[in-house]
Write a protein that holds these residues in place. Structure first.
Motif, PDB file in Angstrom:
ATOM      1  N   VAL A  70       0.829  -1.209   0.000  1.00 12.00           N
ATOM      2  CA  VAL A  70       0.000   0.000   0.000  1.00 12.00           C
ATOM      3  C   VAL A  70       0.860   1.255   0.000  1.00 12.00           C
ATOM      4  O   VAL A  70       0.678   2.142  -0.836  1.00 12.00           O
ATOM      5  CB  VAL A  70      -0.969   0.020   1.212  1.00 12.00           C
ATOM      6  N   TRP A  71       1.839   1.337   0.950  1.00 12.90           N
ATOM      7  CA  TRP A  71       2.570   2.601   1.059  1.00 12.90           C
ATOM      8  C   TRP A  71       3.567   2.831  -0.078  1.00 12.90           C
ATOM      9  O   TRP A  71       3.853   3.985  -0.413  1.00 12.90           O
ATOM     10  CB  TRP A  71       3.232   2.768   2.430  1.00 12.90           C
ATOM     11  N   ILE A  72       4.074   1.791  -0.721  1.00  6.60           N
ATOM     12  CA  ILE A  72       4.989   1.990  -1.862  1.00  6.60           C
ATOM     13  C   ILE A  72       4.243   2.602  -3.052  1.00  6.60           C
ATOM     14  O   ILE A  72       4.714   3.592  -3.632  1.00  6.60           O
ATOM     15  CB  ILE A  72       5.716   0.684  -2.254  1.00  6.60           C
ATOM     16  N   PRO A  73       3.063   2.063  -3.457  1.00  5.13           N
ATOM     17  CA  PRO A  73       2.320   2.727  -4.535  1.00  5.13           C
ATOM     18  C   PRO A  73       1.956   4.177  -4.215  1.00  5.13           C
ATOM     19  O   PRO A  73       1.958   5.029  -5.112  1.00  5.13           O
ATOM     20  CB  PRO A  73       1.061   1.865  -4.679  1.00  5.13           C
ATOM     21  N   VAL A  74       1.636   4.459  -2.939  1.00  3.69           N
ATOM     22  CA  VAL A  74       1.322   5.840  -2.554  1.00  3.69           C
ATOM     23  C   VAL A  74       2.551   6.728  -2.741  1.00  3.69           C
ATOM     24  O   VAL A  74       2.466   7.841  -3.273  1.00  3.69           O
ATOM     25  CB  VAL A  74       0.811   5.909  -1.088  1.00  3.69           C
ATOM     26  N   ALA A  75       3.726   6.226  -2.321  1.00  2.00           N
ATOM     27  CA  ALA A  75       4.972   6.989  -2.491  1.00  2.00           C
ATOM     28  C   ALA A  75       5.263   7.223  -3.976  1.00  2.00           C
ATOM     29  O   ALA A  75       5.630   8.335  -4.384  1.00  2.00           O
ATOM     30  CB  ALA A  75       6.131   6.240  -1.836  1.00  2.00           C
ATOM     31  N   VAL A  76       5.078   6.191  -4.804  1.00  8.87           N
ATOM     32  CA  VAL A  76       5.294   6.309  -6.251  1.00  8.87           C
ATOM     33  C   VAL A  76       4.329   7.338  -6.845  1.00  8.87           C
ATOM     34  O   VAL A  76       4.713   8.146  -7.705  1.00  8.87           O
ATOM     35  CB  VAL A  76       5.133   4.930  -6.946  1.00  8.87           C
ATOM     36  N   TRP A  77       3.079   7.318  -6.376  1.00  9.77           N
ATOM     37  CA  TRP A  77       2.069   8.270  -6.853  1.00  9.77           C
ATOM     38  C   TRP A  77       2.498   9.712  -6.561  1.00  9.77           C
ATOM     39  O   TRP A  77       2.357  10.592  -7.409  1.00  9.77           O
ATOM     40  CB  TRP A  77       0.726   7.952  -6.196  1.00  9.77           C
ATOM     41  N   PHE A  78       3.058   9.951  -5.377  1.00  5.62           N
ATOM     42  CA  PHE A  78       3.552  11.288  -5.037  1.00  5.62           C
ATOM     43  C   PHE A  78       4.726  11.686  -5.939  1.00  5.62           C
ATOM     44  O   PHE A  78       4.823  12.835  -6.379  1.00  5.62           O
ATOM     45  CB  PHE A  78       3.965  11.365  -3.564  1.00  5.62           C
ATOM     46  N   PHE A  79       5.620  10.729  -6.222  1.00  4.38           N
ATOM     47  CA  PHE A  79       6.749  11.014  -7.115  1.00  4.38           C
ATOM     48  C   PHE A  79       6.254  11.380  -8.507  1.00  4.38           C
ATOM     49  O   PHE A  79       6.769  12.306  -9.139  1.00  4.38           O
ATOM     50  CB  PHE A  79       7.702   9.815  -7.184  1.00  4.38           C
ATOM     51  N   LEU A  80       5.255  10.629  -8.999  1.00  2.00           N
ATOM     52  CA  LEU A  80       4.714  10.893 -10.333  1.00  2.00           C
ATOM     53  C   LEU A  80       4.012  12.250 -10.407  1.00  2.00           C
ATOM     54  O   LEU A  80       3.995  12.892 -11.447  1.00  2.00           O
ATOM     55  CB  LEU A  80       3.741   9.778 -10.736  1.00  2.00           C
ATOM     56  N   LYS A  81       3.434  12.668  -9.277  1.00  2.00           N
ATOM     57  CA  LYS A  81       2.785  13.987  -9.221  1.00  2.00           C
ATOM     58  C   LYS A  81       3.808  15.121  -9.144  1.00  2.00           C
ATOM     59  O   LYS A  81       3.454  16.289  -9.261  1.00  2.00           O
ATOM     60  CB  LYS A  81       1.885  14.073  -7.982  1.00  2.00           C
ATOM     61  N   GLY A  82       5.057  14.768  -8.906  1.00  2.00           N
ATOM     62  CA  GLY A  82       6.098  15.782  -8.767  1.00  2.00           C
ATOM     63  C   GLY A  82       6.293  16.244  -7.335  1.00  2.00           C
ATOM     64  O   GLY A  82       7.104  17.138  -7.064  1.00  2.00           O
ATOM     65  N   GLU A  83       5.594  15.633  -6.391  1.00  2.00           N
ATOM     66  CA  GLU A  83       5.736  15.978  -4.978  1.00  2.00           C
ATOM     67  C   GLU A  83       6.772  15.035  -4.341  1.00  2.00           C
ATOM     68  O   GLU A  83       6.449  14.122  -3.585  1.00  2.00           O
ATOM     69  CB  GLU A  83       4.382  15.882  -4.269  1.00  2.00           C
ATOM     70  N   THR A  84       8.037  15.295  -4.687  1.00  2.00           N
ATOM     71  CA  THR A  84       9.144  14.420  -4.280  1.00  2.00           C
ATOM     72  C   THR A  84       9.278  14.324  -2.760  1.00  2.00           C
ATOM     73  O   THR A  84       9.567  13.258  -2.217  1.00  2.00           O
ATOM     74  CB  THR A  84      10.476  14.934  -4.880  1.00  2.00           C
ATOM     75  N   GLY A  85       9.061  15.452  -2.061  1.00  2.00           N
ATOM     76  CA  GLY A  85       9.192  15.479  -0.602  1.00  2.00           C
ATOM     77  C   GLY A  85       8.259  14.491   0.073  1.00  2.00           C
ATOM     78  O   GLY A  85       8.686  13.725   0.959  1.00  2.00           O
ATOM     79  N   TRP A  86       6.980  14.492  -0.361  1.00  2.00           N
ATOM     80  CA  TRP A  86       6.019  13.562   0.227  1.00  2.00           C
ATOM     81  C   TRP A  86       6.313  12.117  -0.187  1.00  2.00           C
ATOM     82  O   TRP A  86       6.070  11.190   0.576  1.00  2.00           O
ATOM     83  CB  TRP A  86       4.596  13.934  -0.153  1.00  2.00           C
ATOM     84  N   GLY A  87       6.849  11.945  -1.391  1.00  2.00           N
ATOM     85  CA  GLY A  87       7.238  10.600  -1.832  1.00  2.00           C
ATOM     86  C   GLY A  87       8.338  10.032  -0.957  1.00  2.00           C
ATOM     87  O   GLY A  87       8.267   8.881  -0.514  1.00  2.00           O
ATOM     88  N   ILE A  88       9.368  10.867  -0.687  1.00  2.00           N
ATOM     89  CA  ILE A  88      10.460  10.438   0.190  1.00  2.00           C
ATOM     90  C   ILE A  88       9.937  10.190   1.607  1.00  2.00           C
ATOM     91  O   ILE A  88      10.336   9.225   2.271  1.00  2.00           O
ATOM     92  CB  ILE A  88      11.592  11.500   0.197  1.00  2.00           C
ATOM     93  N   PHE A  89       9.033  11.070   2.064  1.00  2.00           N
ATOM     94  CA  PHE A  89       8.436  10.910   3.397  1.00  2.00           C
ATOM     95  C   PHE A  89       7.777   9.532   3.535  1.00  2.00           C
ATOM     96  O   PHE A  89       7.985   8.829   4.532  1.00  2.00           O
ATOM     97  CB  PHE A  89       7.407  12.020   3.661  1.00  2.00           C
ATOM     98  N   HIS A  90       6.989   9.139   2.517  1.00  2.00           N
ATOM     99  CA  HIS A  90       6.295   7.855   2.597  1.00  2.00           C
ATOM    100  C   HIS A  90       7.249   6.665   2.501  1.00  2.00           C
ATOM    101  O   HIS A  90       6.991   5.622   3.134  1.00  2.00           O
ATOM    102  CB  HIS A  90       5.206   7.761   1.522  1.00  2.00           C
ATOM    103  N   LEU A  91       8.328   6.815   1.747  1.00  2.00           N
ATOM    104  CA  LEU A  91       9.317   5.733   1.682  1.00  2.00           C
ATOM    105  C   LEU A  91       9.992   5.527   3.036  1.00  2.00           C
ATOM    106  O   LEU A  91      10.157   4.393   3.504  1.00  2.00           O
ATOM    107  CB  LEU A  91      10.371   6.035   0.613  1.00  2.00           C
ATOM    108  N   ILE A  92      10.367   6.628   3.685  1.00  2.00           N
ATOM    109  CA  ILE A  92      11.042   6.533   4.984  1.00  2.00           C
ATOM    110  C   ILE A  92      10.056   6.103   6.078  1.00  2.00           C
ATOM    111  O   ILE A  92      10.323   5.177   6.847  1.00  2.00           O
ATOM    112  CB  ILE A  92      11.725   7.880   5.356  1.00  2.00           C
ATOM    113  N   TYR A  93       8.910   6.790   6.130  1.00  2.00           N
ATOM    114  CA  TYR A  93       7.892   6.504   7.144  1.00  2.00           C
ATOM    115  C   TYR A  93       7.371   5.067   7.009  1.00  2.00           C
ATOM    116  O   TYR A  93       7.226   4.345   7.997  1.00  2.00           O
ATOM    117  CB  TYR A  93       6.743   7.510   6.998  1.00  2.00           C
ATOM    118  N   GLY A  94       7.127   4.670   5.750  1.00  2.00           N
ATOM    119  CA  GLY A  94       6.614   3.317   5.509  1.00  2.00           C
ATOM    120  C   GLY A  94       7.637   2.242   5.826  1.00  2.00           C
ATOM    121  O   GLY A  94       7.320   1.238   6.471  1.00  2.00           O
ATOM    122  N   GLY A  95       8.890   2.458   5.374  1.00  2.00           N
ATOM    123  CA  GLY A  95       9.937   1.457   5.584  1.00  2.00           C
ATOM    124  C   GLY A  95      10.331   1.298   7.044  1.00  2.00           C
ATOM    125  O   GLY A  95      10.486   0.177   7.542  1.00  2.00           O
ATOM    126  N   LEU A  96      10.497   2.427   7.732  1.00  2.00           N
ATOM    127  CA  LEU A  96      10.966   2.376   9.118  1.00  2.00           C
ATOM    128  C   LEU A  96       9.850   2.107  10.119  1.00  2.00           C
ATOM    129  O   LEU A  96      10.025   1.321  11.050  1.00  2.00           O
ATOM    130  CB  LEU A  96      11.672   3.685   9.494  1.00  2.00           C
TER     131      LEU A  96
END
Length: 197
Positions: A108-134
């Motif tokens: 769930v959280w990886i597709p959400v992070a990818v969706w943020f990256f595709l929207k150009g919102e890199t900060g939120w994409g990185i946030f979800h990768l770190i928050y989701g992974g850790l």
């Protein structure tokens, strides 16, 4: 290969759910049949039965509690990033995905992070990768062994490795087989110590 692997995981997951259901339904009768054929004394059979039952219940309970905690953490993370309207839906989806072996909450959280990256919102994409992974996926490695250990009195590290080893050897069914085999090993060692040591 990805589609075949995914289909196999999903199929094995549903087999696991069906197996858990029938073990809870028919488990005591099946255990009685096995113990009737067993050469062990009745008191040892009762110890094995108790350990077996405790481990299955603790494993299932541990998975549900962990999935619930992950769903709450995921919902909070999605709400923080501005997905407040979808946070409940995505959190609920995380609950169910958390119980799918190998993929887990990351489905769930990886597709959400990818969706943020595709929207150009890199900060939120990185946030979800770190928050989701850790936090979301990372907490799985702590809560589940602690819950199972609390109910079975086996060291959390051994439970952690039994879960990993079980999934590696048996696939999704290893979620049950790994801890149960470990519990039966400990019960057998106790019986041996009582009789011979």
């Amino acid at each position: 290969q990805v589609l075949l692997g995914t289909a196999t995981i999903v199929f094995d997951f549903f087999i696991m759910i069906a197996m858990i259901y029938f073990l809870f339904l028919e488990g005591p009768r099946l255990l009685r049949v096995l113990f009737d054929l067993s050469p062990l004394r009745e008191k040892h059979e009762q110890k094995l039965s108790a350990q077996f039952q405790n481990m299955i219940q603790a494993t299932v309970f541990g998975y549900f509690v962990t999935a619930f905690v992950q769903a709450i953490l995921a919902g909070i993370g999605f709400a923080i990033s501005g997905l407040s309207a979808l946070s409940v839906v995505l959190g609920t989806l995380t609950f169910f995905m958390s119980m799918v072996p190998i993929i887990g909450a990351a489905g769930v959280w990886i597709p959400v992070a990818v969706w943020f990256f595709l929207k150009g919102e890199t900060g939120w994409g990185i946030f979800h990768l770190i928050y989701g992974g850790l936090l979301i996926s990372g907490i799985d490695n702590f809560i589940k062994p602690l819950i199972i250990q609390g109910r079975t009195h086996i060291h959390p590290l051994l439970i952690f490795f039994s879960l990993l080893g079980g999934v590696t050897l048996f696939g999704p069914l290893g979620i049950l087989f790994g801890p149960v085999i470990t519990a039966l090993l400990f019960a057998t060692i106790k019986i041996y110590r009582e009789e011979f040591a």
